[in-house]
Design a protein around this motif. Structure first.
Motif, short mmCIF file in Angstrom:
data_model
loop_
_atom_site.label_atom_id
_atom_site.label_comp_id
_atom_site.label_asym_id
_atom_site.label_seq_id
_atom_site.Cartn_x
_atom_site.Cartn_y
_atom_site.Cartn_z
N TRP A 34 50.31 61.37 45.63
CA TRP A 34 50.57 62.37 46.64
C TRP A 34 51.22 61.88 47.74
O TRP A 34 51.93 61.79 48.94
CB TRP A 34 49.66 62.80 47.18
CG TRP A 34 49.33 64.38 48.83
CD1 TRP A 34 50.39 64.96 48.49
CD2 TRP A 34 48.12 64.82 48.74
NE1 TRP A 34 50.44 66.57 48.81
CE2 TRP A 34 48.94 66.38 49.27
CE3 TRP A 34 47.09 64.32 49.11
CZ2 TRP A 34 48.04 67.10 50.18
CZ3 TRP A 34 46.30 65.45 49.73
CH2 TRP A 34 46.57 66.90 50.20
N LEU A 69 48.58 63.92 41.21
CA LEU A 69 49.43 65.44 41.14
C LEU A 69 49.53 65.36 39.56
O LEU A 69 50.82 66.01 39.49
CB LEU A 69 50.44 65.83 41.95
CG LEU A 69 50.24 66.21 42.85
CD1 LEU A 69 49.72 64.59 43.71
CD2 LEU A 69 51.01 66.87 44.25
N GLN A 78 44.68 61.68 45.22
CA GLN A 78 44.42 62.36 43.86
C GLN A 78 45.41 62.38 43.16
O GLN A 78 46.49 61.53 43.87
CB GLN A 78 45.43 63.96 45.28
CG GLN A 78 44.16 64.39 47.01
CD GLN A 78 42.94 64.77 45.81
OE1 GLN A 78 43.15 66.35 44.81
NE2 GLN A 78 41.82 63.97 46.27
N LEU A 130 52.64 64.02 50.84
CA LEU A 130 51.68 64.43 52.59
C LEU A 130 52.43 64.20 53.50
O LEU A 130 52.61 64.83 54.86
CB LEU A 130 50.72 64.01 52.18
CG LEU A 130 49.66 64.49 53.33
CD1 LEU A 130 49.53 65.46 53.80
CD2 LEU A 130 48.40 63.66 53.08
N ALA A 168 46.80 69.76 46.82
CA ALA A 168 47.77 68.92 47.28
C ALA A 168 48.80 68.82 46.23
O ALA A 168 50.53 69.12 46.68
CB ALA A 168 47.64 67.13 46.65
N THR A 169 48.55 70.02 45.13
CA THR A 169 49.96 70.17 44.18
C THR A 169 50.69 71.38 44.57
O THR A 169 51.76 70.96 44.36
CB THR A 169 49.66 71.06 42.25
OG1 THR A 169 48.92 69.61 42.12
CG2 THR A 169 50.25 71.50 41.76
N SER A 176 44.15 67.74 41.65
CA SER A 176 45.06 67.85 43.14
C SER A 176 44.41 69.19 43.44
O SER A 176 45.69 69.77 42.82
CB SER A 176 45.86 67.54 42.95
OG SER A 176 46.76 67.81 42.42
N GLN A 198 46.69 69.45 38.33
CA GLN A 198 46.95 70.56 39.28
C GLN A 198 44.63 70.34 39.21
O GLN A 198 43.91 70.20 40.12
CB GLN A 198 47.29 71.48 38.76
CG GLN A 198 47.34 72.78 40.55
CD GLN A 198 45.82 73.78 40.44
OE1 GLN A 198 45.76 74.29 39.32
NE2 GLN A 198 44.85 73.31 41.57
N SER A 212 46.61 59.94 52.23
CA SER A 212 47.31 60.27 51.14
C SER A 212 46.12 59.17 49.98
O SER A 212 46.17 59.43 49.10
CB SER A 212 48.64 60.36 50.61
OG SER A 212 49.13 59.27 50.40
N GLU A 261 52.69 70.04 47.92
CA GLU A 261 53.75 69.28 47.76
C GLU A 261 55.07 70.08 46.93
O GLU A 261 56.00 70.17 47.46
CB GLU A 261 53.92 68.54 46.16
CG GLU A 261 55.03 67.77 45.34
CD GLU A 261 55.39 66.41 45.16
OE1 GLU A 261 53.82 65.99 45.62
OE2 GLU A 261 54.93 66.24 44.01
#
Ligand SMILES: *Cc1c(COP(=O)(O)O)cnc(C)c1O
Length: 518
Positions: free
Chosen positions: A370, A122, A120, A373, A132-133, A129, A125, A115, A136
């Motif tokens: 992030w 968040l 990224q 992660l 990543a979004t 990211s 989006q 991460s 999550e």
């Protein structure tokens, strides 16, 4: 490092020498690998500290002037290893037995590094990211599932408001967001109008076992500190006292907080009984379950029943950096009604007005790392069966600790552990167990803890907690606390720490200075 020119007309590209990228990258790569080796050595160390100094000595070592010239990174890393690292606490040491923030799950360490590298954000989006979004949101859904909260079908997840929660920096932030939800529930629109009637914003908490974050959060969000403390019985609400308080403060209460694992003894509230008492007194009161510890109960079929009823609470706080060996800082607040966070969302043209921008639903936060992660990696690496095995081992370590304590007549346990904490006192051998001098016992245990910390080879925690009835119900005691979360704890550590506490106790009562001071 070569920087891209800001204005081409001022710095024509041709005037820059190309950077020796390959060599430099190779050097960085091997340096970063050595950093991982240093980190692994640190975590693997048996000892908590490499060096122990008084704060002033550390201050005088560390506070220096910002130098004119830079230091080569290899040299800087060596300096860090010599000056700072030995003083760092290693909570993954099996001699650190007061908390469980070991941060040593291998998958979560990998997630933490990745991460950091991927950087990224968040807050948005689409460009910030892209994946990543959703990773999550997946973590939030797994967490909800463990807690017994229903998730919408994947095809119905059309915005961040169907995630059913937010990832935050810790239980304190999660509890603060839960209190904002309670406030908005009590006085809808206070996000726009401000608080018009603070007299309605009281929060009920259990006396003597609550976490400071609830009181602090009320101050931070403008509710004042209208905390109503209700008596406890065995570290749970005294239900009659709770009913009386709900009656006496009718109309004034915005939330009732229940601890699914309090921060001292990890006792889990009777969640069904508290829920029923509150809903029958006033169904509009926001019910918040603080499961910073109790989330771990959901991991195993052997402990899951302890948190039965948690799915009925309007909001739930979990704190994976405490119970999942995940590096700081990962917490989350989940809501029973999936879309509840809409009530406290904010808008700005600086945050993309896009459906999956977490910036819209995360109070107090702009750029959003992030951090989940670490949890995504940890949960996937272990699976449900792996989490169950982790929790079952902790409970077995706790049974071993309890058996060892009970075999030693000098110790008194204050409760039977629901989860992974045991509070206990060392009783001086000359004390009469039926008519003990509580003040002296508290003073001796405080002194034991002071010496334990100064020595640094073992760690147990200490706090005040109302006597559940061992000596004198309600009287404040200052016990030591053992926690069974660290995966490296073996029997020799349990024996070792108790031997050490006993020897400290004997030293304290034999010390003429200690006796004189009292
Ligand atoms: C630790 C704790 C918190 C606060 O969590 P942080 O991650 O330290 O902010 C809140 N509630 C309880 C019960 C806790 O034990």
């Amino acid at each position: 490092m070569t920087l891209a020119p800001e204005r081409e007309e001022i710095h024509p590209i041709g005037s820059y020498q190309p950077a020796p990228a390959v060599t430099r990258d190779d050097q960085v790569r091997s340096l970063l690998r050595s950093v991982i080796d240093t980190g692994m050595e640190f975590k693997g160390r048996e000892q908590i500290y490499g060096e122990r100094l008084a704060p002033e000595a550390i201050r005088d070592r560390v506070l220096d002037e910002f130098p004119e010239t830079g230091t080569a990174l290899p040299e800087l890393i060596e300096e860090f290893k010599a000056k700072l690292l030995p003083l760092c606490k290693n909570e993954a040491s099996p001699q650190f037995l007061g908390f469980g923030d070991t941060g040593d799950d291998p998958a979560s360490l990998a997630g933490g590094l990745l991460s950091m590298f991927t950087q990224q954000n968040l807050i948005n989006q689409s460009f910030d990211s892209p994946s990543a979004t959703f990773a999550e949101i997946a973590v939030l859904r797994w967490t909800r599932d463990l807690l017994g909260l229903a998730n919408p079908a994947v095809s119905d997840v059309t915005s961040v408001w169907q995630a059913g929660g937010v990832v935050t920096t810790g239980g304190t932030m999660s509890n603060t967001i839960a209190m904002m939800l309670a406030r908005e529930n009590k006085i809808p629109g206070s996000m726009q109008t401000g608080i018009t009637d603070p007299s309605k914003l009281a929060v009920v908490v259990p006396r003597g076992i609550g976490h400071y974050s609830v009181r602090s959060s009320l101050a931070w969000i403008g509710c004042g500190s209208a905390v109503i403390e209700v008596d406890t019985d065995g570290f749970r609400y005294d239900l009659d006292a709770l009913r009386r308080a709900l009656e006496a403060h009718q109309g004034r209460i915005m939330a009732v907080v229940a601890y699914a694992g309090d921060s001292r003894a990890h006792t889990v509230e009777d969640l069904h009984a508290v829920h029923d008492a509150v809903r029958s007194a006033d169904p509009s009161i926001w019910l918040h379950a603080d499961a910073c510890w109790g989330f771990a109960a959901t991991f195993s079929p052997a402990t899951k029943h302890l948190v039965d009823g948690i799915e009925l609470y309007d909001s739930i706080t979990v704190d994976p950096h405490k119970v999942m060996a995940v590096p700081y800082a990962v917490s989350a607040v989940l809501t029973r009604e999936v879309g509840a966070l809409r009530a406290i969302s904010s808008h700005s043209d600086l945050i993309m007005q896009e459906d999956f921008a977490f910036g819209q639903v995360t109070p107090f936060v702009g750029s959003k790392p992030w951090s989940s992660l670490k949890l995504w990696m940890m949960m996937r690496a272990h699976g449900r069966a792996g989490l169950a095995a982790i929790m079952d081992r902790r409970m077995a370590v706790m049974r071993g600790f309890v058996a060892e304590l009970d075999a030693r007549p000098a110790f008194v346990r204050l409760h039977d552990p629901d989860l992974t904490a045991q509070a206990f006192l060392w009783i001086p051998p000359d004390e009469d167990h039926t008519m003990p001098d509580i003040e002296r016992i508290n003073a001796v245990n405080t002194e034991i803890h002071k010496r334990l910390l100064a020595d640094g080879s073992w760690h147990l925690h200490q706090f005040t907690i109302p006597d559940p009835g061992r000596f004198e119900r309600g009287r404040l005691l200052r016990p030591l606390r053992f926690m069974s979360i660290n995966r490296r704890i073996e029997r020799r550590h349990v024996v070792g720490v108790l031997d050490f506490v006993e020897s400290l106790g004997r030293q304290v009562v034999a010390d003429p200075n200690f006796t004189k001071e009292r």
